[in-house]
Write an enzyme that holds these catalytic residues in place. Structure first.
Site, PDB file in Angstrom:
ATOM      1  N   HIS A   1      -2.160  -4.811  -6.807  1.00  0.00           N
ATOM      2  CA  HIS A   1      -3.499  -4.880  -7.234  1.00  0.00           C
ATOM      3  C   HIS A   1      -2.434  -4.224  -8.146  1.00  0.00           C
ATOM      4  O   HIS A   1      -2.215  -3.605  -8.520  1.00  0.00           O
ATOM      5  CB  HIS A   1      -4.070  -3.717  -6.533  1.00  0.00           C
ATOM      6  CG  HIS A   1      -3.368  -2.872  -6.257  1.00  0.00           C
ATOM      7  ND1 HIS A   1      -2.329  -2.649  -4.542  1.00  0.00           N
ATOM      8  CD2 HIS A   1      -3.652  -1.432  -6.490  1.00  0.00           C
ATOM      9  CE1 HIS A   1      -2.574  -1.289  -4.823  1.00  0.00           C
ATOM     10  NE2 HIS A   1      -3.189  -0.254  -5.594  1.00  0.00           N
TER      11      HIS A   1
ATOM     12  N   HIS B   1      -4.247  -2.218 -12.009  1.00  0.00           N
ATOM     13  CA  HIS B   1      -5.469  -1.444 -12.128  1.00  0.00           C
ATOM     14  C   HIS B   1      -5.885  -1.123 -13.610  1.00  0.00           C
ATOM     15  O   HIS B   1      -4.965  -1.275 -14.040  1.00  0.00           O
ATOM     16  CB  HIS B   1      -4.952  -0.076 -12.219  1.00  0.00           C
ATOM     17  CG  HIS B   1      -4.672   0.751 -10.665  1.00  0.00           C
ATOM     18  ND1 HIS B   1      -5.548   0.929 -10.157  1.00  0.00           N
ATOM     19  CD2 HIS B   1      -3.628   0.315 -10.625  1.00  0.00           C
ATOM     20  CE1 HIS B   1      -4.918   1.718  -8.509  1.00  0.00           C
ATOM     21  NE2 HIS B   1      -3.516   1.522  -8.601  1.00  0.00           N
TER      22      HIS B   1
ATOM     23  N   GLY C   1       2.397   6.462  -6.221  1.00  0.00           N
ATOM     24  CA  GLY C   1       1.714   7.069  -5.899  1.00  0.00           C
ATOM     25  C   GLY C   1       0.553   5.873  -5.517  1.00  0.00           C
ATOM     26  O   GLY C   1      -0.870   5.144  -5.244  1.00  0.00           O
ATOM     27  N   GLN C   2       1.392   4.798  -5.082  1.00  0.00           N
ATOM     28  CA  GLN C   2       0.968   3.447  -4.393  1.00  0.00           C
ATOM     29  C   GLN C   2       0.339   3.749  -2.606  1.00  0.00           C
ATOM     30  O   GLN C   2       1.227   4.603  -2.172  1.00  0.00           O
ATOM     31  CB  GLN C   2       2.110   2.193  -3.932  1.00  0.00           C
ATOM     32  CG  GLN C   2       1.628   0.473  -3.068  1.00  0.00           C
ATOM     33  CD  GLN C   2       2.141   0.005  -3.618  1.00  0.00           C
ATOM     34  OE1 GLN C   2       3.559  -0.281  -3.564  1.00  0.00           O
ATOM     35  NE2 GLN C   2       1.984  -1.146  -2.478  1.00  0.00           N
TER      36      GLN C   2
ATOM     37  N   ILE D   1     -13.188   1.687  -5.479  1.00  0.00           N
ATOM     38  CA  ILE D   1     -13.818   2.841  -4.403  1.00  0.00           C
ATOM     39  C   ILE D   1     -13.900   4.696  -5.129  1.00  0.00           C
ATOM     40  O   ILE D   1     -15.473   4.610  -5.006  1.00  0.00           O
ATOM     41  CB  ILE D   1     -13.888   2.908  -3.311  1.00  0.00           C
ATOM     42  CG1 ILE D   1     -15.111   3.112  -2.736  1.00  0.00           C
ATOM     43  CG2 ILE D   1     -12.606   3.738  -2.976  1.00  0.00           C
ATOM     44  CD1 ILE D   1     -15.146   2.863  -1.353  1.00  0.00           C
TER      45      ILE D   1
HETATM   46  P1  5GP Z   1      -2.717   2.653  -5.626  1.00  0.00           P
HETATM   47  O1  5GP Z   1      -2.947   4.262  -5.314  1.00  0.00           O
HETATM   48  O2  5GP Z   1      -2.288   1.968  -4.117  1.00  0.00           O
HETATM   49  O3  5GP Z   1      -2.472   2.107  -6.555  1.00  0.00           O
HETATM   50  O4  5GP Z   1      -4.415   2.399  -5.561  1.00  0.00           O
HETATM   51  C1  5GP Z   1      -5.592   1.700  -4.485  1.00  0.00           C
HETATM   52  C2  5GP Z   1      -6.175   1.747  -4.681  1.00  0.00           C
HETATM   53  O5  5GP Z   1      -7.134   1.609  -3.813  1.00  0.00           O
HETATM   54  C3  5GP Z   1      -7.125   3.543  -5.266  1.00  0.00           C
HETATM   55  O6  5GP Z   1      -7.822   3.454  -6.373  1.00  0.00           O
HETATM   56  C4  5GP Z   1      -8.368   3.774  -4.602  1.00  0.00           C
HETATM   57  O7  5GP Z   1      -9.596   4.479  -4.561  1.00  0.00           O
HETATM   58  C5  5GP Z   1      -8.745   2.278  -4.177  1.00  0.00           C
HETATM   59  N1  5GP Z   1      -9.421   2.095  -2.231  1.00  0.00           N
HETATM   60  C6  5GP Z   1      -8.944   2.281  -1.126  1.00  0.00           C
HETATM   61  N2  5GP Z   1      -9.244   1.679  -0.527  1.00  0.00           N
HETATM   62  C7  5GP Z   1     -10.740   1.401  -1.687  1.00  0.00           C
HETATM   63  C8  5GP Z   1     -11.849   0.220  -0.911  1.00  0.00           C
HETATM   64  O8  5GP Z   1     -11.497   0.050   0.939  1.00  0.00           O
HETATM   65  N3  5GP Z   1     -12.178  -0.587  -1.106  1.00  0.00           N
HETATM   66  C9  5GP Z   1     -11.869  -0.347  -2.892  1.00  0.00           C
HETATM   67  N4  5GP Z   1     -13.471  -0.846  -3.666  1.00  0.00           N
HETATM   68  N5  5GP Z   1     -10.967   0.025  -3.519  1.00  0.00           N
HETATM   69  C10 5GP Z   1     -10.119   0.924  -2.532  1.00  0.00           C
END
Ligand code: 5GP
Ligand code: ZN
Length: 121
Positions: free
Chosen positions: A107, A109, A100-101, A33
């Site tokens: 997930h 990236h 940064g999680q 997103i």
């Molecule tokens: P993290 O920071 O945990 O490694 O990555 C989480 C990712 O999930 C972030 O890049 C964030 O933009 C994405 N994200 C969080 N909420 C949503 C959502 O509701 N929809 C989508 N498509 N991405 C999301």
């Protein structure tokens, strides 16, 4: 298997909309997103796993499958390295808050479409 308050479990169930790029019986992939590059895809297991920090031996093959799906998606997007190893993309697991999680459903990236810097911030 799925967690009631997990946003990625809700995305898998269709309760939160997402832009899907790939799905099979084990994983779901969709556009982030808040993309940090022209292509930013998240590949997630359908099984709720908090992150690499709680990975069980039985999930080893699932993580390998996530990487294989990432490879296929990158090829479809046209960002995979060519025969001269030009172009390319980055695959990242953020493991824990300091890394940064922010979403605690595993997930991967897939980030590409621009030149990356190293080391990352
Ligand atoms: P993290 O920071 O945990 O490694 O990555 C989480 C990712 O999930 C972030 O890049 C964030 O933009 C994405 N994200 C969080 N909420 C949503 C959502 O509701 N929809 C989508 N498509 N991405 C999301
Ligand atoms: Zn979940």
């Amino acid at each position: 298997m799925q967690e009631k308050d997990c946003i990625f479990c809700k995305i898998i169930k269709g309760e939160i909309p997402s832009k899907k790029v790939y799905e099979d019986d084990k994983v779901y992939a969709f556009h982030d997103i808040n993309p940090v590059a022209p292509f930013h895809i998240l590949i997630i297991p359908k099984k709720h796993i908090v992150g690499i920090q709680t990975l069980e031996a039985e999930d080893e093959c699932l993580v390998g499958h996530m990487f294989y799906v990432a490879r296929k998606i990158a090829q479809d997007l046209g960002i995979a390295p060519d025969e001269n190893l030009n172009k390319g993309y980055r695959l990242v697991f953020n493991v824990g808050k300091d890394a940064g999680q922010s979403v605690f459903h595993l997930h991967l990236h897939l980030i590409g479409g621009r030149k990356m810097e190293w080391p990352p911030g």
